[in-house]
Design a protein around this motif. Sequence first.
Motif, PDB file in Angstrom:
ATOM      1  N   PHE A  36      36.659 -22.527 -40.783  1.00 34.03           N
ATOM      2  CA  PHE A  36      35.766 -22.871 -39.679  1.00 34.03           C
ATOM      3  C   PHE A  36      34.986 -24.146 -39.971  1.00 34.03           C
ATOM      4  O   PHE A  36      34.802 -24.979 -39.090  1.00 34.03           O
ATOM      5  N   MET A  37      34.548 -24.298 -41.215  1.00 31.60           N
ATOM      6  CA  MET A  37      33.832 -25.529 -41.580  1.00 31.60           C
ATOM      7  C   MET A  37      34.738 -26.746 -41.338  1.00 31.60           C
ATOM      8  O   MET A  37      34.314 -27.749 -40.774  1.00 31.60           O
ATOM      9  N   ALA A  38      36.005 -26.624 -41.766  1.00 28.92           N
ATOM     10  CA  ALA A  38      36.946 -27.731 -41.600  1.00 28.92           C
ATOM     11  C   ALA A  38      37.173 -28.035 -40.121  1.00 28.92           C
ATOM     12  O   ALA A  38      37.188 -29.199 -39.705  1.00 28.92           O
ATOM     13  N   GLU A  39      37.331 -26.992 -39.319  1.00 25.40           N
ATOM     14  CA  GLU A  39      37.571 -27.185 -37.884  1.00 25.40           C
ATOM     15  C   GLU A  39      36.367 -27.845 -37.205  1.00 25.40           C
ATOM     16  O   GLU A  39      36.517 -28.739 -36.381  1.00 25.40           O
ATOM     17  N   ILE A  40      35.184 -27.380 -37.576  1.00 26.79           N
ATOM     18  CA  ILE A  40      33.976 -27.915 -36.944  1.00 26.79           C
ATOM     19  C   ILE A  40      33.773 -29.374 -37.346  1.00 26.79           C
ATOM     20  O   ILE A  40      33.527 -30.237 -36.495  1.00 26.79           O
ATOM     21  N   SER A  43      36.028 -31.489 -38.238  1.00 29.79           N
ATOM     22  CA  SER A  43      37.027 -32.316 -37.574  1.00 29.79           C
ATOM     23  C   SER A  43      36.681 -32.498 -36.095  1.00 29.79           C
ATOM     24  O   SER A  43      36.825 -33.586 -35.532  1.00 29.79           O
ATOM     25  N   ALA A  44      36.156 -31.454 -35.450  1.00 26.09           N
ATOM     26  CA  ALA A  44      35.754 -31.574 -34.040  1.00 26.09           C
ATOM     27  C   ALA A  44      34.614 -32.577 -33.893  1.00 26.09           C
ATOM     28  O   ALA A  44      34.599 -33.397 -32.974  1.00 26.09           O
TER      29      ALA A  44
END
Lengths: 335, 335
Positions: A247-251, A253-254
């Motif tokens: 989730f940290m990576a996704e956020i 990147s967003a």
Amino acid sequence: MEKIKIAVDTLGGDYGCEYMMLGISEALAEYDDVDIIVTGKEDEIRKYLTEYKMDESRITIIHASEEITCHDSPVEAIRKKKDSSLVLALNQVKEGNAMACISSGNSGAILAGGQFIVGRAKGVKRTPLAPLIPTLTTPSLLIDCGANVDAKAENLVQFARMGSIYMENIEGVKNPRVGIINIGAEDEKGNALVKETIPLLRECKDINFIGSVESRDIPNGVADVLVCEAFVGNAMLKLYEGVGSMFMAEIKSALMTNFKTKIGAALINKTLKKTLKKYKATDKGGAPLLGLKGLVVKIHGNSKNTEMSSAIAQCRSFIVNDVTGKIVTAFEGGE
Amino acid sequence: MEKIKIAVDTLGGDYGCEYMMLGISEALAEYDDVDIIVTGKEDEIRKYLTEYKMDESRITIIHASEEITCHDSPVEAIRKKKDSSLVLALNQVKEGNAMACISSGNSGAILAGGQFIVGRAKGVKRTPLAPLIPTLTTPSLLIDCGANVDAKAENLVQFARMGSIYMENIEGVKNPRVGIINIGAEDEKGNALVKETIPLLRECKDINFIGSVESRDIPNGVADVLVCEAFVGNAMLKLYEGVGSMFMAEIKSALMTNFKTKIGAALINKTLKKTLKKYKATDKGGAPLLGLKGLVVKIHGNSKNTEMSSAIAQCRSFIVNDVTGKIVTAFEGGE
């Protein structure tokens, strides 16, 4: 005043001796009653002893000519690398010079060394690894996440008792709620092990058993102590970490998508970091290996000074509150 | 052209008949070769049939005088509520009128009904529930997350084969990577079940076994098929959902902290929603219960039209590709 002596292995972690020594110096500044036995490379240790202006009278240095790395086979390493920093630190507990030991090294070797070198406390049949995991409310103790797979019902009952004692004495939770990880909420749900364990837990008058907990509800902090067999606990603990990182990576990147989101990111950055800080849990100490004659605490391989000083505080609290003694007393009747 | 017939249970979900019927109408518009057998309350079904201007010649209605709710005991409900929408839908598969069945109702009842009413395909010893879980890359099939706890090594080998066939035929993954969930990366790690299963998987020439997978790495999409015993799978699946919800809640609360973060939230909202959309996975169909004589798909209780139409597409693909036939063929040699 008799000093509380804690052994610290300064090798094996990602950041080496430097950060371990900094953590020790911070803990010594905070706790007058603690002395440290440091194992590792003597010249390195002496270098940081001077650099951080530490009180040498409170430090005992034991030079290690060997090091256990993450590539070593745990059991073999404990047996063969007798002069490694980890084995030397564990020996200090075994010989009664220290009451606890902290290491950021090879997890399997720490678990194996705890059992083979320090040894189980009287009455304890298995020694669970019990990390605190963060939730939306207060942290829960996940017990067992260690290497002792295929536990029996009687082991799980002991985990419930040890976990309760730990949460009451170290985290200050009154009458800690004990749940068992299950695939449904009702008593008739579960695998053979859980079905056998539930009635035994219901009989225990010294713990506050609240029944089955579905893992979906763990993040809501529904129990203070989460009892499970080590394979299940290990799979859940690592998934918890993995999903968090995902989730940290996704956020991240967003937030880096375009100019607009970058401005947005700048506005929320500080608050978001503050909110998510507890999921890094640097200030909660390490994962204790419970039920040994002394305490062994495993801290993450990527630990720095804050994790080390927190782990020292955790060991101090464990010793001051005589948690090992309380575990032994709790198990006396049941033997 | 022979039509593909799929039975749909319109009761038991959170949103009732309305959204199920809307999903059916969307799927019928997309796939000429599909007809639907609908079970539920006839008057309700007819109402939405008219409202959504559906082609009545492609719909068969079976009225259900009973309904299985989430409060019912699964096995008892399947045995006693013979005129429930779920039992009627499963009967359609049993009798060969439909090749697949979809329900958003009581999970335990769907699993029990699949086994007791539809029955296992030839050669299959256990029927695993195998949802797709989102990762940073492509989704992975987690097999088994169902109610069949305490599986044996031979069951896990069958799960590996069924999962491979599913991923190859339904998700179009060539030579799917099969991993077994374990507490370490090396073959000597694991509990008794996993240690017994690993050499059996290494012997299988029809699957691409990549060894042990630690759950920390699941979110990185390291394997297409993740084999595990149902208790472990269920605990991991529910934790995955729980941790996801926890992070969403934390982020939402952080974004609403003050005026500054609210402005930030407005700037990132659209991009963040788009990024996190895949974790809702509404377009991936439901969780198939594999190894039955027909396909049974469990969709979430909170499913709406998109989940229903995706599940119909998933069933269609399953039938067109004769996945059941391929599973039976794969198991013939091994019996």
